[in-house]
Design an enzyme around this catalytic site. Sequence first.
Site, PDB file in Angstrom:
ATOM      1  CG  ASP A  60      15.896   1.932  18.818  1.00 60.20           C
ATOM      2  OD1 ASP A  60      15.829   1.847  20.052  1.00 60.20           O
ATOM      3  OD2 ASP A  60      16.415   1.062  18.093  1.00 60.20           O
ATOM      4  CD  GLU A  74      21.406   1.123  22.857  1.00 64.45           C
ATOM      5  OE1 GLU A  74      21.562   0.243  23.711  1.00 64.45           O
ATOM      6  OE2 GLU A  74      20.685   0.970  21.840  1.00 64.45           O
ATOM      7  N   GLY A 105      19.570 -14.601  13.708  1.00 68.14           N
ATOM      8  CA  GLY A 105      19.247 -15.815  12.958  1.00 68.14           C
ATOM      9  C   GLY A 105      19.311 -15.629  11.459  1.00 68.14           C
ATOM     10  NE  ARG A 131      26.535   4.660  44.452  1.00 66.46           N
ATOM     11  CZ  ARG A 131      27.577   5.209  45.071  1.00 66.46           C
ATOM     12  NH1 ARG A 131      28.467   5.893  44.365  1.00 66.46           N
ATOM     13  NH2 ARG A 131      27.742   5.080  46.372  1.00 66.46           N
ATOM     14  CB  THR A 135      11.945   0.465  16.578  1.00 69.04           C
ATOM     15  OG1 THR A 135      13.069   0.782  17.408  1.00 69.04           O
ATOM     16  CG2 THR A 135      11.774   1.597  15.593  1.00 69.04           C
ATOM     17  N   GLY A 152      10.889  -3.028  12.590  1.00 72.52           N
ATOM     18  CA  GLY A 152      11.676  -1.818  12.358  1.00 72.52           C
ATOM     19  C   GLY A 152      12.389  -1.890  11.017  1.00 72.52           C
TER      20      GLY A 152
HETATM   21  O1  F6P Z   1      16.145  -1.558  18.465  1.00 72.87           O
HETATM   22  C1  F6P Z   1      15.608  -1.718  19.727  1.00 72.87           C
HETATM   23  C2  F6P Z   1      16.670  -1.984  20.751  1.00 72.87           C
HETATM   24  O2  F6P Z   1      16.060  -2.103  22.018  1.00 72.87           O
HETATM   25  C3  F6P Z   1      17.812  -0.974  20.762  1.00 72.87           C
HETATM   26  O3  F6P Z   1      17.462   0.223  21.403  1.00 72.87           O
HETATM   27  C4  F6P Z   1      18.895  -1.774  21.428  1.00 72.87           C
HETATM   28  O4  F6P Z   1      20.178  -1.354  21.036  1.00 72.87           O
HETATM   29  C5  F6P Z   1      18.646  -3.165  20.938  1.00 72.87           C
HETATM   30  O5  F6P Z   1      17.315  -3.222  20.488  1.00 72.87           O
HETATM   31  C6  F6P Z   1      18.880  -4.243  21.953  1.00 72.87           C
HETATM   32  O6  F6P Z   1      18.655  -5.466  21.366  1.00 72.87           O
HETATM   33  P1  F6P Z   1      18.657  -6.856  22.146  1.00 72.87           P
HETATM   34  O7  F6P Z   1      17.224  -7.253  22.272  1.00 72.87           O
HETATM   35  O8  F6P Z   1      19.389  -7.764  21.230  1.00 72.87           O
HETATM   36  O9  F6P Z   1      19.313  -6.675  23.474  1.00 72.87           O
END
Ligand code: F6P
Length: 365
Positions: free
Chosen positions: A140, A235, A76, A280, A138, A115
């Site tokens: 992360d 990721e 946003g 898997r 966060t 964050g």
């Molecule tokens: O920053 C936190 C986080 O969960 C990251 O680990 C991930 O890449 C991202 O946010 C996912 O964001 P969304 O809520 O847009 O799927």
Amino acid sequence: MNERIGILTSGGDCPGLNAVIRAVVKAGQYSGYQTLGFRGGFEGMLSPAEPVDFDFGRMDGMLIRGGTILGAANTGHFAAKTGLGDVRQVDPILLANAADTYRQLGLKALVVVGGDGSLTIAQQLSLHGVNIVGVPKTIDNDLDATDQTFGFDTAVDTATDALDRLHTTAESHGRVIVLEVMGRHSGWIALHAGIAGGGDVILIPEIPFSWDSICEKVMDREKSGKKFTLVVVAEGAMLRGGEQSTHAVPTASMDREVRLGGIGEVVAEEIARRTGKDTRTVVLGHLQRGGAPTTAGRLLCTRYGEAAVRLIRAGQFGQMVSLRGTEIVNVPIARAIGRVRRVDPDGELVLSAKALGIGFGDRLT
Ligand code: F6P
């Protein structure tokens, strides 16, 4: 009449947001502050703003409730981060509008729970005369100015629990199971959960991997009689010389950060192709963001919330509460948003994992 303070939760949600709100409201009330909550992050400050008037009574059950009762947004108008190191200036007209709301409500300070992206917006808002105190959130754990953000411990716990469960089924079937976890450009969740959950291979953005190295690990285990392998992949992890895997949806635009994800499936398919093993993939996704915070998480949230109120009482604005060792301290927000905290490939945690035989996909074959 009590002085007033404001609070908002911004960016992606995570376990413990409500516990922070509760701590701010309760410590605030004991310090003579009435807390007003803005809904939907910074958007909730745009006029006509309708903040929630919090008091003790509304905080029942908040210590353990997941999500955020205020709502949050990571897209946003108020999106200041669009990628690693990229900073965007939020429209000054919107910032001025939010600052007007702050003044009209007679707030003494605004607690921003977020964050690096949210704290970057907060920093821009402070230039419009808003007294900011930040609380680092966060899953992360990628904020450089604190040893730990709240939300991280719970996310690691969830990922570790997933690995425990995957362990038994991988072993029963002699499979390779790849667990993809979040973390954006940092591998903290993968590293901590990978070690705690007995992962055999951990792939993180800070250590680009090679297929040969991963498959060698799988086959070495096979030869030693271990027919199964657990791979934890962050990721943001990537092949040496390759790129991060992103979702091909039109969200990598100016109003949000790029969406990482998909690497788990890529890794599983390549391992299957090269080794002939049955593989898997499990993408843990937003399970890492939901639910009640862990005990350690609740404690950290409570300490952070209370410390934020202490900063307001002391008139120390433009600061973020932070954990250094076992102490809660404060650091300038400007410093907190300066650098992403990433895993040190030569740090103690990685070296100790390697000493246990955990592969990071970087061994030269
Ligand atoms: O920053 C936190 C986080 O969960 C990251 O680990 C991930 O890449 C991202 O946010 C996912 O964001 P969304 O809520 O847009 O799927």
